[in-house]
Scaffold this motif. Structure first.
Motif, short mmCIF file in Angstrom:
data_model
loop_
_atom_site.label_atom_id
_atom_site.label_comp_id
_atom_site.label_asym_id
_atom_site.label_seq_id
_atom_site.Cartn_x
_atom_site.Cartn_y
_atom_site.Cartn_z
N GLN A 143 -3.77 -12.91 -7.43
CA GLN A 143 -4.45 -11.71 -6.94
C GLN A 143 -3.51 -10.89 -6.06
O GLN A 143 -3.39 -9.69 -6.22
CB GLN A 143 -5.68 -12.12 -6.12
CG GLN A 143 -6.72 -12.89 -6.89
CD GLN A 143 -7.71 -12.00 -7.58
OE1 GLN A 143 -8.42 -11.24 -6.94
NE2 GLN A 143 -7.77 -12.07 -8.89
N GLN A 146 1.20 -12.74 -0.12
CA GLN A 146 1.28 -12.38 1.29
C GLN A 146 2.48 -13.07 1.93
O GLN A 146 2.76 -14.24 1.68
CB GLN A 146 0.00 -12.83 2.01
CG GLN A 146 -0.03 -12.55 3.50
CD GLN A 146 -1.29 -13.10 4.15
OE1 GLN A 146 -2.12 -13.73 3.48
NE2 GLN A 146 -1.44 -12.87 5.44
N TYR A 153 2.43 -16.76 0.60
CA TYR A 153 1.12 -17.27 0.22
C TYR A 153 0.72 -16.61 -1.10
O TYR A 153 0.53 -15.38 -1.14
CB TYR A 153 0.08 -16.95 1.30
CG TYR A 153 0.38 -17.58 2.64
CD1 TYR A 153 -0.27 -18.75 3.04
CD2 TYR A 153 1.31 -17.01 3.50
CE1 TYR A 153 0.00 -19.33 4.27
CE2 TYR A 153 1.58 -17.58 4.73
CZ TYR A 153 0.93 -18.74 5.11
OH TYR A 153 1.21 -19.31 6.33
N HIS A 155 -2.09 -15.96 -3.46
CA HIS A 155 -3.55 -16.01 -3.46
C HIS A 155 -4.07 -15.84 -4.89
O HIS A 155 -3.83 -14.81 -5.52
CB HIS A 155 -4.12 -14.91 -2.58
CG HIS A 155 -3.82 -15.09 -1.12
ND1 HIS A 155 -4.74 -15.62 -0.23
CD2 HIS A 155 -2.71 -14.83 -0.39
CE1 HIS A 155 -4.20 -15.65 0.98
NE2 HIS A 155 -2.97 -15.18 0.91
N GLU A 156 -4.74 -16.85 -5.38
CA GLU A 156 -5.42 -16.76 -6.67
C GLU A 156 -6.92 -16.62 -6.41
O GLU A 156 -7.36 -16.52 -5.26
CB GLU A 156 -5.10 -17.99 -7.51
CG GLU A 156 -3.61 -18.12 -7.79
CD GLU A 156 -3.27 -19.31 -8.67
OE1 GLU A 156 -4.19 -20.11 -8.99
OE2 GLU A 156 -2.10 -19.47 -9.04
N LYS A 157 -7.72 -16.58 -7.44
CA LYS A 157 -9.16 -16.34 -7.26
C LYS A 157 -9.83 -17.42 -6.42
O LYS A 157 -10.71 -17.14 -5.62
CB LYS A 157 -9.84 -16.24 -8.63
CG LYS A 157 -9.46 -14.99 -9.42
CD LYS A 157 -10.18 -14.95 -10.75
CE LYS A 157 -9.79 -13.69 -11.53
NZ LYS A 157 -10.48 -13.63 -12.84
N ASP A 158 -9.41 -18.65 -6.60
CA ASP A 158 -10.11 -19.74 -5.93
C ASP A 158 -9.19 -20.70 -5.19
O ASP A 158 -9.60 -21.79 -4.80
CB ASP A 158 -10.96 -20.53 -6.93
CG ASP A 158 -10.15 -20.99 -8.13
OD1 ASP A 158 -8.92 -20.79 -8.13
OD2 ASP A 158 -10.75 -21.54 -9.06
N LYS A 159 -7.92 -20.31 -4.99
CA LYS A 159 -7.01 -21.18 -4.24
C LYS A 159 -5.83 -20.39 -3.68
O LYS A 159 -5.58 -19.24 -4.08
CB LYS A 159 -6.52 -22.33 -5.10
CG LYS A 159 -5.65 -21.91 -6.28
CD LYS A 159 -5.21 -23.13 -7.09
CE LYS A 159 -4.40 -22.71 -8.31
NZ LYS A 159 -3.95 -23.86 -9.11
N LYS A 160 -5.13 -21.01 -2.75
CA LYS A 160 -3.97 -20.40 -2.11
C LYS A 160 -2.83 -21.41 -2.14
O LYS A 160 -3.02 -22.58 -1.78
CB LYS A 160 -4.31 -20.00 -0.68
CG LYS A 160 -3.17 -19.39 0.10
CD LYS A 160 -3.64 -18.84 1.43
CE LYS A 160 -4.17 -19.91 2.34
NZ LYS A 160 -4.57 -19.39 3.67
N TYR A 186 2.69 -7.44 1.87
CA TYR A 186 1.78 -7.69 0.75
C TYR A 186 2.28 -7.07 -0.56
O TYR A 186 2.70 -5.91 -0.60
CB TYR A 186 0.39 -7.10 1.03
CG TYR A 186 -0.39 -7.81 2.10
CD1 TYR A 186 -1.22 -8.88 1.80
CD2 TYR A 186 -0.30 -7.41 3.44
CE1 TYR A 186 -1.95 -9.54 2.78
CE2 TYR A 186 -1.01 -8.06 4.43
CZ TYR A 186 -1.83 -9.12 4.10
OH TYR A 186 -2.54 -9.76 5.08
N ASN A 205 -11.37 -10.86 -3.80
CA ASN A 205 -11.88 -11.62 -2.67
C ASN A 205 -11.16 -11.33 -1.35
O ASN A 205 -11.13 -12.15 -0.46
CB ASN A 205 -11.79 -13.13 -2.95
CG ASN A 205 -10.38 -13.55 -3.31
OD1 ASN A 205 -9.46 -12.75 -3.31
ND2 ASN A 205 -10.20 -14.83 -3.60
N ALA A 206 -10.57 -10.14 -1.23
CA ALA A 206 -9.85 -9.81 0.00
C ALA A 206 -9.69 -8.30 0.15
O ALA A 206 -9.82 -7.53 -0.80
CB ALA A 206 -8.48 -10.49 0.00
#
Length: 225
Positions: A143, A146, A153, A155-160, A186, A205-206
């Motif tokens: 997604q 960062q 980091y 960031h995927e839909k359901d995990k980092k 970012y 989600n962010a």
């Protein structure tokens, strides 16, 4: 195909900008008079193609091309035919002699499209070190990325996923045309953007901040200006 222009002559830049506007599916990101500024831009987002002058103050385009990220296509634009052999030895996509006609320009663009290969996107995934393990990351599932000092980091839909890298390390590896930098900390997947506001954007989600120095490229990509 996205592209930038690097030339120390305003008139030459104006002609190339006008020509690019006429070519379907070509996106002009920025124009530069200064090689240092152009090289810094590569740390902001991936660039597929550079229209590069050869005779410039301080550095020749034939030397500058050696500093570009691997996989960047180059079309030399120059008034000097004597550099043609060297240009092709450097595996330039094409070599345009000024004054450049639009039919010849279009031919060079078509050649760039035919050569369009993103070596970092040949694989749909890559591995990063996470503590003592190697973790698989699939590009399409990211997604946003960062940065926090020397840590990244993902960031995927359901995990980092956390790894010890910097944005400068990861930018040359990004699939061309899939990600864009919107802030010094970012990088965002273009396909994940759901809403763009004045100073921030929404992914699934962010909420991600946008700084003015990167907002122009973002708006140009989506045809918002």
């Amino acid at each position: 195909m996205n592209c930038i222009i690097l030339d120390d002559e305003p008139a030459a830049i104006a002609i190339l900008e006008r020509f690019i506007q006429k070519v379907p599916n070509f996106q002009h990101l920025r124009s530069f008079y200064n090689p240092t500024d152009a090289l810094a831009f590569f740390n902001q987002q991936p660039v597929e193609l550079v229209f590069l002058d050869i005779q410039m103050p301080d550095v020749l385009g034939t030397e500058l091309v050696k500093l570009l990220p691997k996989g960047t296509q180059v079309i030399f634009t120059t008034a000097y035919s004597e550099y043609a052999v060297e240009g092709f030895e450097l595996r330039a996509t094409d070599y345009l002699l000024k004054p450049i006609s639009f039919p010849r320009f279009l031919e060079a663009c078509n050649r760039a499209i035919e050569n369009r290969i993103s070596p970092h996107f040949a694989n749909e995934y890559f591995f990063v070190k996470n503590a003592h393990d190697w973790v698989k990351i699939i590009w399409k599932e990211i997604q946003f990325i960062q940065s926090d000092g020397n840590l990244l980091y993902f960031h995927e839909k359901d995990k980092k996923i956390i790894t010890r890298m910097t944005l400068k390390d990861i930018i040359p590896q990004l699939p061309v045309g899939q990600f864009i930098r919107v802030h010094k900390s970012y990088i965002v997947s273009l396909s994940a953007i759901r809403k763009i506001e004045r100073h921030q954007l929404h992914v699934q989600n962010a909420i991600i901040p946008i700084t003015n120095s990167y907002k122009d490229s973002l708006e140009k990509h989506f045809g918002l200006k």
